[in-house]
Design an enzyme around this catalytic site. Structure first.
Site, mmCIF file in Angstrom:
data_model
loop_
_atom_site.group_PDB
_atom_site.id
_atom_site.type_symbol
_atom_site.label_atom_id
_atom_site.label_comp_id
_atom_site.label_asym_id
_atom_site.label_seq_id
_atom_site.Cartn_x
_atom_site.Cartn_y
_atom_site.Cartn_z
ATOM 1 N N HIS A 12 0.932 -1.066 -0.194
ATOM 2 C CA HIS A 12 0.088 -0.057 0.012
ATOM 3 C C HIS A 12 0.806 1.478 -0.078
ATOM 4 C CE1 HIS A 12 -3.505 -2.346 0.487
ATOM 5 N NE2 HIS A 12 -2.999 -2.799 1.593
ATOM 6 N N ARG A 26 0.611 17.935 3.487
ATOM 7 C CA ARG A 26 2.061 18.055 3.782
ATOM 8 C C ARG A 26 2.655 18.149 2.245
ATOM 9 N NH1 ARG A 26 3.507 13.154 2.620
ATOM 10 N NH2 ARG A 26 2.233 11.484 3.439
#
Length: 503
Positions: free
Chosen positions: A237, A294
């Site tokens: 993932h 971010r």
């Protein structure tokens, strides 16, 4: 406006070095922090000043927000850039920075909190009619009730940690019989990784592509998107290869996904650089996943196709400057690909392979960019993420970007450890990738540990190799060995040669 005169980078490795370089170009004085394991790191030597903040373990150094703020007070720092990872999405730290009278180069703590929890993020974007994956809108802990919801949504389903990321606290459930066990495992993993066992249920989209949209907002209400990144090549993932733009998005779909991404940012009054992540199914329906508040690891591919320096844009926004461009001013130029170079062994389930960079020579030439934080002779620390570098290529089109990446991988010389370079070459040569017909199941569908294994040499080749070996052993000075053969999947990739130091 709030002019930044001295910036501390609260991070390490390639991202710290990358932020420091942009700050230097802007005439901003810089401060690096480091752990005892990173005393000789490149970012430490590059910054104007550097301070050790603790022992090697992250919890004792890079995650010590109190020590970082103390360094800021002692050295007269007026702004902190968190990079990615560590404290970059920690709302408590961002709030402490603001309360200390410093500038946090990133979004507000409130935006972080809203988007940091996947369930609150879903609630926030509902008013903007953003497509969502079918499932629960709130955390659920009652197993029998959760099982009924799963049956209603329809298997397969995904159990996800609300506070999660990086694939932790995530379980795929294919039927009712395995539901209880998988839900408990997801809860336990979420508690262990995030200190929060809240989970929710989503329909598992089979064969999806992972498409993310880069957004940028300022403190004056202006928000734009900087187009998409294709991030579907993943292991565990987590992304390993990214490109921009995606090979499957039409102009109309790109505009629609971009509009939704801007609305997600607007839902939390976002200021700074952020990324909105979507799943795209095989019928090109897209669903909002989450927002990362971010800078992303893969931001260089966006920089290559837009001509923007995202770190400089972050700093300008943090200083209170309005965006210098509108959506209409932005356009895609060319194509960019990023291969993450990890100290991992693809033939051993991508397990970390920590050691010393006996040989380390970067590729060069037109359209090649290497963001790294290492040099020859340095050790890869066991305490942190095993990424060595981000190898990025840029071309006039996708075919040229792929060709340049294959050439760059061939030139990249790394010995002493296993790396993912050979895997990268394998992917870029694979018909599924070249055609654009792939999804997040690429590794499961097309890659096995034996894919990169060298083929056994025939008898004649073996005799030649033996003779050469004897000749080499008789020489006083060691010389390069001769590669005897590779599988069809890696022919010409240089992976086996680079790893063994054979040129």
């Amino acid at each position: 406006m709030k002019k930044i005169s001295k910036l501390l980078v609260a991070n390490r490795g390639e991202i710290a070095l990358r932020v420091l370089r942009s700050a230097k170009e802007m005439g901003i004085a810089t401060v690096a922090i480091y752990s005892e394991a990173d005393r000789n790191a490149l970012h430490v030597r590059y910054a104007d000043e550097a301070v050790c903040v603790g022992p090697p373990a992250s919890k004792d150094s890079y995650l010590r927000g109190d020590k970082i703020l103390e360094v800021c007070r002692e050295l007269g720092v007026d702004a902190i850039h968190p990079g990615y990872g560590f404290l970059s999405e920690n709302a408590g730290f961002a709030r402490a920075v603001r309360e200390a009278g410093l500038i946090f180069v990133g979004p507000s703590p409130e935006a972080m909190e809203m988007m940091g929890d996947k369930l609150s993020a879903k609630q926030a974007v509902k008013a903007y009619n953003i497509p969502l994956v079918p499932g629960t809108d709130e955390a659920i802990s009652d197993v029998p009730a959760a099982k009924l919801i799963a049956e209603e949504v329809g298997f397969p389903i995904l159990i996800k940690a609300s506070a999660g990321g990086g694939g932790k606290g995530m379980r795929i459930v294919n039927n009712t019989d395995e539901f209880e066990e998988q839900m408990q495992l997801a809860i336990n993993e979420a508690v262990s990784a995030f200190g929060d066992g809240a989970v929710f249920i989503e329909k598992f989209v089979t064969g999806p592509r992972h498409i993310e949209i880069q957004v940028l907002g300022d403190e004056h209400g202006n928000i734009v998107h900087l187009f998409e990144r294709e991030c579907s090549i993943q292991r565990r993932h987590q992304k390993v290869i990214e490109e921009a733009p995606s090979s499957v998005l039409t102009p109309a779909l790109r505009a629609e996904m971009g509009r939704c991404a801007v609305d997600v940012a607007r839902a939390c009054n976002y200021a700074g650089a952020g990324t909105v992540e979507f799943l795209l199914d095989d019928k090109h329906n897209f669903y909002f996943l989450e927002m990362n508040t971010r800078l992303q690891v893969e931001h260089p591919v966006t920089e290559q196709i837009t001509g923007l320096d995202l770190v400089k844009e972050q700093i300008k926004v943090a200083q209170g400057e309005p965006l210098a461009f509108s959506q209409e001013d932005l356009a895609i130029t060319g194509h960019a690909i990023e291969v993450r170079v990890y100290a991992e062994d693809p033939q051993n389930n991508f397990l970390p392979d920590i050691g010393t960079l006996t040989t380390y020579v970067r590729p060069q030439g037109p359209g090649v960019r290497v963001d790294d934080g290492f040099e020859q002779g340095m050790d890869i620390p066991i305490y942190y993420d095993p990424m060595i570098a981000k190898l990025v290529t840029f071309g006039a089109n996708r075919a040229e970007a792929i060709a340049r990446m294959l050439r760059a991988i061939e030139e990249y010389q790394i010995t002493g450890i296993e790396t993912t370079l050979g895997f990268g070459a394998y992917v870029l040569r694979h018909p599924a990738f070249v055609s654009g017909n792939f999804d997040t199941n690429f590794i499961k569908d097309h890659f096995t540990p034996t894919t990169l294994a060298p083929t056994a040499p025939d008898e004649a080749t073996a005799k030649i190799a033996a003779a050469l070996g004897a000749l080499l052993l008789s020489e006083k000075k060691p010389k390069a060995a001769v590669a005897t053969g590779e599988s069809a999947g890696t022919e010409g990739s240089g992976w086996r040669r680079n790893r063994l130091g054979v040129r």
